[in-house]
Design a protein around this motif. Structure first.
Motif, PDB file in Angstrom:
ATOM      1  N   THR A 172       5.720   0.811  28.462  1.00  0.00           N
ATOM      2  CA  THR A 172       4.574   0.635  27.557  1.00  0.00           C
ATOM      3  C   THR A 172       4.739  -0.576  26.650  1.00  0.00           C
ATOM      4  O   THR A 172       3.819  -0.911  25.909  1.00  0.00           O
ATOM      5  CB  THR A 172       4.387   1.892  26.681  1.00  0.00           C
ATOM      6  OG1 THR A 172       5.592   2.125  25.920  1.00  0.00           O
ATOM      7  CG2 THR A 172       4.069   3.108  27.539  1.00  0.00           C
ATOM      8  N   GLU A 173       5.937  -1.213  26.728  1.00  0.00           N
ATOM      9  CA  GLU A 173       6.243  -2.393  25.913  1.00  0.00           C
ATOM     10  C   GLU A 173       6.087  -2.122  24.417  1.00  0.00           C
ATOM     11  O   GLU A 173       5.671  -2.984  23.646  1.00  0.00           O
ATOM     12  CB  GLU A 173       5.372  -3.585  26.342  1.00  0.00           C
ATOM     13  CG  GLU A 173       5.626  -4.026  27.775  1.00  0.00           C
ATOM     14  CD  GLU A 173       4.828  -5.265  28.153  1.00  0.00           C
ATOM     15  OE1 GLU A 173       3.919  -5.646  27.397  1.00  0.00           O
ATOM     16  OE2 GLU A 173       5.135  -5.843  29.200  1.00  0.00           O
ATOM     17  N   THR A 174       6.406  -0.894  24.035  1.00  0.00           N
ATOM     18  CA  THR A 174       6.383  -0.560  22.618  1.00  0.00           C
ATOM     19  C   THR A 174       7.764  -0.823  22.012  1.00  0.00           C
ATOM     20  O   THR A 174       8.733  -1.043  22.729  1.00  0.00           O
ATOM     21  CB  THR A 174       6.013   0.916  22.402  1.00  0.00           C
ATOM     22  OG1 THR A 174       6.949   1.739  23.133  1.00  0.00           O
ATOM     23  CG2 THR A 174       4.618   1.215  22.869  1.00  0.00           C
TER      24      THR A 174
ATOM     25  N   TYR B  71       9.877   5.013  28.963  1.00  0.00           N
ATOM     26  CA  TYR B  71       8.599   5.003  28.254  1.00  0.00           C
ATOM     27  C   TYR B  71       8.427   3.737  27.432  1.00  0.00           C
ATOM     28  O   TYR B  71       7.398   3.054  27.500  1.00  0.00           O
ATOM     29  CB  TYR B  71       8.487   6.232  27.345  1.00  0.00           C
ATOM     30  CG  TYR B  71       7.274   6.189  26.432  1.00  0.00           C
ATOM     31  CD1 TYR B  71       6.008   6.503  26.921  1.00  0.00           C
ATOM     32  CD2 TYR B  71       7.396   5.800  25.094  1.00  0.00           C
ATOM     33  CE1 TYR B  71       4.888   6.445  26.101  1.00  0.00           C
ATOM     34  CE2 TYR B  71       6.294   5.741  24.263  1.00  0.00           C
ATOM     35  CZ  TYR B  71       5.031   6.061  24.769  1.00  0.00           C
ATOM     36  OH  TYR B  71       3.931   5.987  23.954  1.00  0.00           O
TER      37      TYR B  71
END
Length: 489
Positions: free
Chosen positions: A438-440, A434
């Motif tokens: 999502t590059e979070t 995830y």
């Protein structure tokens, strides 16, 4: 054809010859193809595991991070030494169990320990998902090395295709035997080249190591230390821990441990391997030397620092030797990755759902899948643009999620159930996937956290979630099993 290109192709042809000839006189059944008949001694196991560990990352990624990141690059030196200490106790236990039960893949170990073929399938899929970016890393590095050291005569795309085809041919024919013989040539070359570059370039351009670091500090104050945010001390510590725990969780490294002739091999290697880790220090020296001599490399181009500095310093014949050594850092681990991914899918995924498949058919399918996985990796190599270290860290975040289930399986009393192991791995891999997709970051998800917590490596956070869920589900399933047993009584 220039001298550099002649040397590179000469070493490539020698490697293919050694790789194919390695199967001579052997019945290449699945056990011989994957684990060498469990007959490798200390030297071969050392060279084989070094061949897997010291890859294009050694050649390009380490120097690229020293060039672009500075102080944070020193994590590369730290994690391997911790992993070797761990291996002194871990690998003999793994080998003994695998030998007794005639296991041939990493997934076999989890399947047998937890008596769960479906857990074996999950471990296989996680392993393959991590191996693909790792093979992409090798092919990406291969393209850069051959293209740069051939003075542009061969494009990165052509180099990637040549390397992928070469690996595919000798893996299908000789399996792990081909990788072991090529690793002999590779280790000799990489040691000589990296040690020479790491000593010569700082002295040639700066007059010595101290002068080099002083000039870098003057030009870029604070560059050689850890920053207060981002790749800070918290990131450094958590990344070292993550990569040390995941070091032997790569499927190709894990299964290569089966090839030893006895468990004493690993204890001898655990003593020797930290010395080999010093090779990486000289790789960092090359990257640091390039900072002021080859300025302006941005982002992923930082991986070119070693090659660009070599090109402007040496004659073509020596550049060819540098390129040939770099070529081998891709071929050896690339072959092990392809073989492991193919074996995992054939033996631990396909056969679970087609149980009547014979060992001979599994062996044939594994060899057939080698070019399939090679093509998939080539596709992602052309499509992706991440730096080499980023690709490696992403793979580490995935495979380290297997470590808790492995560790608890070695205890005398099994406190972790197959349901708990399954749920924990799914949770950890899900968290990594995830955040990666999502590059979070932890900081964006939880902005109120202190800075040290925000800087933690996401793989460690996923590992903590993994362990929490694994223990909770194990406790629940043990209680349910106990209650069912009481009712039956």
């Amino acid at each position: 054809m220039n001298a550099a290109l002649m040397i590179i192709f000469g070493v490539l042809l020698l490697s293919i010859f050694l790789g194919i000839r390695a199967q001579k006189g052997k019945d290449m059944n699945l056990e011989q193809w994957t684990v060498g008949g469990r007959g490798f001694g200390t030297v071969f196991v050392f060279l084989l595991m070094a061949g897997e560990i010291y890859t294009t990352f050694t050649f390009l990624g380490g120097s690229g991070w020293a060039y672009g990141k500075g102080g944070p690059a020193f994590y590369i030196i730290a994690y391997g030494c911790l992993a070797y200490i761990l291996s002194y106790w871990l690998l003999p236990a793994v080998w003994t169990y695998a030998k007794h039960h005639k296991l041939m893949s990493q997934s076999d170990f989890f399947t047998k320990k937890y008596n769960s073929p479906l857990l074996g399938v999950l471990v296989s899929l996680v392993g393959i998902a991590a191996l693909i970016p790792y093979l992409v890393l090798q092919l990406k590095g291969l393209g850069l090395i051959v293209s740069e050291t051939s003075y542009g005569k061969i494009s990165p795309a052509a180099a990637i295709w040549i390397g992928a085809i070469s690996i595919t041919v000798y893996v299908m024919v000789s399996g792990i035997h081909g990788s072991a013989w090529i690793s002999v040539v590779k280790d000799i070359m990489i040691l000589v080249v990296v040690l020479f570059l790491g000593v010569y370039l700082p002295i040639h351009y700066y007059g010595g190591f101290q002068d080099m670091f002083q000039q870098i500090e003057t030009a870029k104050p604070g560059f050689l230390t850890l920053p207060d945010t981002g790749q800070s001390a918290a990131w450094f510590s958590s990344t070292v821990l993550l990569t040390a725990l995941g070091f032997y969780m790569w499927p190709h490294t894990f299964s290569a441990s089966y090839s030893a002739e006895n468990p004493k091999v690993f204890r001898k290697n655990a003593i020797i391997m930290p010395l080999y880790q010093l090779v990486l220090l000289f790789v960092l020296f090359v990257g640091f030397a390039a900072i002021l001599q080859v300025p302006g490399l941005k982002g992923a181009d930082g991986d070119l620092s070693l090659l660009r500095l070599s090109l402007q310093t040496f004659d073509p014949w020596f550049v060819g030797i540098v390129g040939a050594a770099g070529l081998l850092t891709a071929l050896v681990p690339g072959s092990m990755i392809l073989m492991s991914a193919s074996t995992l899918f054939a033996k631990n995924v396909y056969k679970v759902f087609a149980p009547r498949t014979t060992d001979k058919q599994v062996s044939a399918l594994a060899k057939f899948l080698v070019p399939v996985f090679a093509l998939i990796s080539v596709y992602f190599t052309f499509k992706g643009g991440n730096t080499i270290v980023t690709l490696l860290l992403m793979g580490y975040s995935l495979v380290t999620q297997l470590f808790p289930a492995l560790l608890f399986s070695l205890f005398k009393h099994h406190i972790v159930t197959k349901q708990g192991a399954f749920a924990g791995i799914i949770t950890g891999v899900g968290a990594v996937s995830y955040i990666t997709l999502t590059e979070t970051t932890i900081g964006t998800l939880f902005p109120a956290l202190p800075q040290a917590a925000k800087d933690l490596n996401v793989g460690i956070v996923a590992l903590l979630l993994n362990i929490t869920v694994m223990m909770a589900i194990s406790l629940m399933t043990r209680k349910a099993k106990s209650a069912a047993a009481d009712q039956a009584a």
